[in-house]
Write an enzyme that holds these catalytic residues in place. Structure first.
Site, PDB file in Angstrom:
ATOM      1  N   ARG A 164      12.237  -4.786   6.310  1.00  0.00           N
ATOM      2  CA  ARG A 164      13.031  -4.501   5.526  1.00  0.00           C
ATOM      3  C   ARG A 164      14.069  -4.721   5.478  1.00  0.00           C
ATOM      4  O   ARG A 164      15.341  -4.694   4.214  1.00  0.00           O
ATOM      5  CB  ARG A 164      12.581  -3.426   4.592  1.00  0.00           C
ATOM      6  CG  ARG A 164      12.849  -2.856   3.282  1.00  0.00           C
ATOM      7  CD  ARG A 164      11.852  -1.741   2.622  1.00  0.00           C
ATOM      8  NE  ARG A 164      12.239  -0.905   1.480  1.00  0.00           N
ATOM      9  CZ  ARG A 164      13.044  -0.634   2.231  1.00  0.00           C
ATOM     10  NH1 ARG A 164      13.395   0.768   2.352  1.00  0.00           N
ATOM     11  NH2 ARG A 164      13.349   0.523   0.251  1.00  0.00           N
ATOM     12  N   CYS A 167       0.839  -0.956  -0.171  1.00  0.00           N
ATOM     13  CA  CYS A 167      -0.305   0.041  -0.131  1.00  0.00           C
ATOM     14  C   CYS A 167       0.686   1.168   0.173  1.00  0.00           C
ATOM     15  O   CYS A 167       1.936   1.137   0.178  1.00  0.00           O
ATOM     16  CB  CYS A 167      -1.175  -0.394   0.960  1.00  0.00           C
ATOM     17  SG  CYS A 167       0.274   0.608   2.374  1.00  0.00           S
ATOM     18  N   HIS A 180       5.286   6.413  -2.548  1.00  0.00           N
ATOM     19  CA  HIS A 180       7.289   6.826  -2.996  1.00  0.00           C
ATOM     20  C   HIS A 180       7.180   8.335  -3.661  1.00  0.00           C
ATOM     21  O   HIS A 180       8.055   9.652  -2.869  1.00  0.00           O
ATOM     22  CB  HIS A 180       7.966   6.327  -4.072  1.00  0.00           C
ATOM     23  CG  HIS A 180       7.900   5.048  -3.919  1.00  0.00           C
ATOM     24  ND1 HIS A 180       7.733   3.809  -5.212  1.00  0.00           N
ATOM     25  CD2 HIS A 180       8.618   3.735  -2.739  1.00  0.00           C
ATOM     26  CE1 HIS A 180       8.494   2.225  -4.317  1.00  0.00           C
ATOM     27  NE2 HIS A 180       8.349   2.357  -3.038  1.00  0.00           N
ATOM     28  N   ALA A 207       3.440   1.873   2.982  1.00  0.00           N
ATOM     29  CA  ALA A 207       4.000   1.125   3.238  1.00  0.00           C
ATOM     30  C   ALA A 207       5.400   2.158   2.495  1.00  0.00           C
ATOM     31  O   ALA A 207       6.542   1.845   2.655  1.00  0.00           O
ATOM     32  CB  ALA A 207       4.191  -0.625   2.692  1.00  0.00           C
TER      33      ALA A 207
HETATM   34 FE1  CFM Z   1      12.838   0.586  -5.460  1.00  0.00          FE
HETATM   35 FE2  CFM Z   1      11.999  -1.483  -5.935  1.00  0.00          FE
HETATM   36 FE3  CFM Z   1      10.651   0.021  -3.969  1.00  0.00          FE
HETATM   37 FE4  CFM Z   1      13.648  -1.402  -3.643  1.00  0.00          FE
HETATM   38 FE5  CFM Z   1      12.640  -3.013  -1.621  1.00  0.00          FE
HETATM   39 FE6  CFM Z   1      11.645  -3.583  -4.148  1.00  0.00          FE
HETATM   40 FE7  CFM Z   1      10.191  -2.008  -2.546  1.00  0.00          FE
HETATM   41 MO1  CFM Z   1      10.341  -4.702  -1.958  1.00  0.00          MO
HETATM   42  S1  CFM Z   1      14.344  -1.643  -5.035  1.00  0.00           S
HETATM   43  S2  CFM Z   1      12.445   1.139  -3.624  1.00  0.00           S
HETATM   44  S3  CFM Z   1      14.749  -1.517  -1.638  1.00  0.00           S
HETATM   45  S4  CFM Z   1      10.935  -0.461  -5.995  1.00  0.00           S
HETATM   46  S5  CFM Z   1      12.722  -4.802  -2.738  1.00  0.00           S
HETATM   47  S6  CFM Z   1      11.890  -3.803  -5.939  1.00  0.00           S
HETATM   48  S7  CFM Z   1       9.212  -3.988  -3.309  1.00  0.00           S
HETATM   49  S8  CFM Z   1      10.847  -2.531  -0.582  1.00  0.00           S
HETATM   50  S9  CFM Z   1       9.497  -0.107  -2.459  1.00  0.00           S
END
Ligand code: CFM
Length: 542
Positions: free
Chosen positions: A94, A60, A194, A63
């Site tokens: 994480r 989500c 993000h 997160a």
């Molecule tokens: Fe970038 Fe990722 Fe992500 Fe990531 Fe991660 Fe991920 Fe993620 Mo899990 S590199 S920041 S450190 S998009 S592994 S493939 S899914 S937490 S939001």
């Protein structure tokens, strides 16, 4: 699990994946399942709502904001405003590591801060409780910064976390308090979080400390979160070649470094998905160009270092980079030579997040393995097809929900690090500034690309391709392994890592060798190997 197996016809596979779906679902899913052609990259449907009930890998918005972008910075107190579960499941899950300079340095990562909302707060409002929590955190720790994260109920009842933050910031005077409207339901996945995090970090942190630190070649590393110690390996290499890391967003980072990040002369972006917004905003406001790099894979690491050398254009730096590559590469090669006979010709599938499904293909290629199918959970079309498609991406209601900051050049601090002519010259040398080619350009023709893979589709893909390894996360791990296929967690690394840089590549090769060549998988009977059992994803009965 023999090497050099025959790869199934992807067009047929695609048909099979959607065959059992109701017509409407099949129509929607078919746009997210495409057969790759690196020459004429097909359009893939991405960053749209998941079909309800399909069992997605996604997380989500909260997160993505709290866990992913802000979580790894060690000296921020991150208070989750919401029921305790939202905190509990975001607590230390994480594997983002951090290394305080001394035992006396602040490190709040092991803590779990929550307002623990109760029914009473949902009915009568939770702002009072939030302010008490902020006060308590301040009294206990006197941190430099406190961030507040809104969970779903906060948005539903309308608590104003921003007003609470402003009030407390003013009251304290020596603590930067700011909030995020990152309720879980905003956007279609963690990707929205993000973007919201990028906006908040840019507004409330970047640019607060103008002190220009020493160092000839100063850069920020964006989109590297120090999972399993990845950032430590990159820091080791930077130090060896003489690159000064001003700030990392946000693996092994501190508030102070991020506040000072606008003094760097280059932003290099590892995970494009989670932080490309920051690269653009810093360029507009401060004049710092950004470049996509990749430190996953030994060859990619060498290539990325050379790109950085080319950007700074300094002969000494370039020579040091070559010397370091020459020193590290033989160690990597030796391990490849030993392992390759056991891995060559094997196949992999990667379904992870928004960047790793791309980057980790390099490591498999280095082992002579082929990625037959890959996809992201929550990436956008540009992560698949390249940034050229950005102007053509339709803005839907879900993405309109997320604020686009209007950034202008800072009247005092804007300082273009390279002139237009210099940037042009670099581009002519083949250096991609502000660009990203995306995953599909790198994948072979006729490989399968699937966005937001459903549980049913993952079972089907395994049945059809029988890959030697499947890369995903903890939610998929044991289901896949019960099918007789080893699953490598590419989010948490299964307690392993680091996997970046040269030493990380060696770690990865060894871990993959141990997994794909482990005799235990031959002892497990997969559903399709059981006599009389018609091959079908286990829960589809008709
Ligand atoms: Fe970038 Fe990722 Fe992500 Fe990531 Fe991660 Fe991920 Fe993620 Mo899990 S590199 S920041 S450190 S998009 S592994 S493939 S899914 S937490 S939001």
């Amino acid at each position: 699990m023999e090497a050099n197996k025959i790869i199934p016809d992807p067009a047929q596979v695609r048909e099979e994946l959607i065959q059992k779906y109701p017509a409407k679902v099949a129509k929607k899913r078919s746009k997210s399942i495409v057969i790759n052609d690196p020459e004429t990259i097909p359009e893939v449907q991405a960053n749209v709502r998941t079909v309800p009930g399909i069992i997605t890998q996604r997380g989500c918005c909260y997160a993505g904001c709290k866990g992913v972008v802000l979580g790894p910075t060690r000296d921020i107190v991150n208070i989750v405003h919401g029921p305790i579960g939202c905190s509990f499941y975001a607590w230390l899950t994480r594997r983002n590591q951090t290394k305080p300079e001394s035992l006396m340095d602040e490190n709040y990562i092991p803590y779990c801060f929550s307002t623990d909302m109760q029914e009473e707060n949902i009915v009568f409002g939770g702002e009072k409780k939030l302010k008490i929590a902020i006060q308590e955190a301040y009294d206990l720790f006197h941190p430099k910064s406190i961030a507040i994260f809104s969970t779903c109920p906060v948005g539903l009842i309308g608590d104003d976390v921003h007003a609470a933050a402003r009030e407390m910031k003013e009251k304290f005077g020596d603590c930067n308090v700011f909030g995020f409207s990152c309720e879980g339901y905003r956007g279609v996945s963690q990707s929205a979080g993000h973007h919201i995090a990028n906006n908040g970090v840019f507004k409330h942190m970047v640019g607060r400390n103008n002190e220009v630190k020493e160092g000839k070649f100063k850069l920020n590393l964006l989109g590297e979160y120090n999972i399993g110690g990845d950032a430590f390996e990159i820091e080791r290499i930077f130090e060896k070649v003489g690159i000064t890391l001003v700030a990392s967003f946000s693996g092994n980072s501190t508030v102070g470094a991020i506040e000072n990040s606008h003094t760097a002369d280059l932003n290099v972006i590892l995970c494009h998905r989670s932080i490309n917004y920051m690269g653009d905003m810093m360029e507009t406001k401060y004049g710092i160009p950004w470049m996509k790099i990749n430190f996953v894979g030994a060859e990619s690491t060498a290539k990325s270092l050379r790109k950085i050398g080319e950007y700074f254009g300094d002969e000494e730096l370039k020579a040091r980079i070559e010397a370091v590559i020459a020193e590290e590469a033989p160690k990597v090669k030796a391990v490849i030579n030993e392992i390759m006979p056991r891995t060559k010709g094997k196949t992999a599938m990667l379904f992870v997040g928004g960047s790793r499904a791309h980057h980790y293909q390099d490591l498999f290629t280095e082992l002579g393995m082929t990625t037959v199918a890959a996809g992201y959970e929550f990436a956008h079309r540009d992560d698949y097809e390249g940034r050229d498609v950005l102007p053509g991406i339709k803005v839907d209601a879900d993405s309109k929900n997320i604020e686009e900051l209007k950034i202008v050049a800072d009247p005092e601090l804007y300082n273009p690090r390279k002139t237009e002519a210099e940037l042009e010259a670099l581009k002519e040398k083949g250096l991609e500034i502000n660009g990203y080619e995306g995953m599909m350009k790198q994948m072979t023709k006729k490989s399968l690309v699937v966005d937001d893979l459903s549980h049913y589709e993952s079972e089907k893909l395994i049945e059809i391709y029988k890959p030697d390894i499947f890369c995903a996360g903890i939610k998929e791990k044991y289901v896949v392994q019960k099918m007789g296929i080893p699953l490598k967690q590419l989010h948490s690394y299964d307690y392993g890592g680091p996997y970046t840089g040269f030493e990380g590549a060696i770690n990865f090769y060894k871990d993959i060798d141990r997994m794909v060549n482990n005799p235990v998988w031959k002892l497990i009977k997969a559903p399709w190997e059981k006599a009389g059992n018609e091959l079908a994803a286990s829960y589809v009965t008709q």
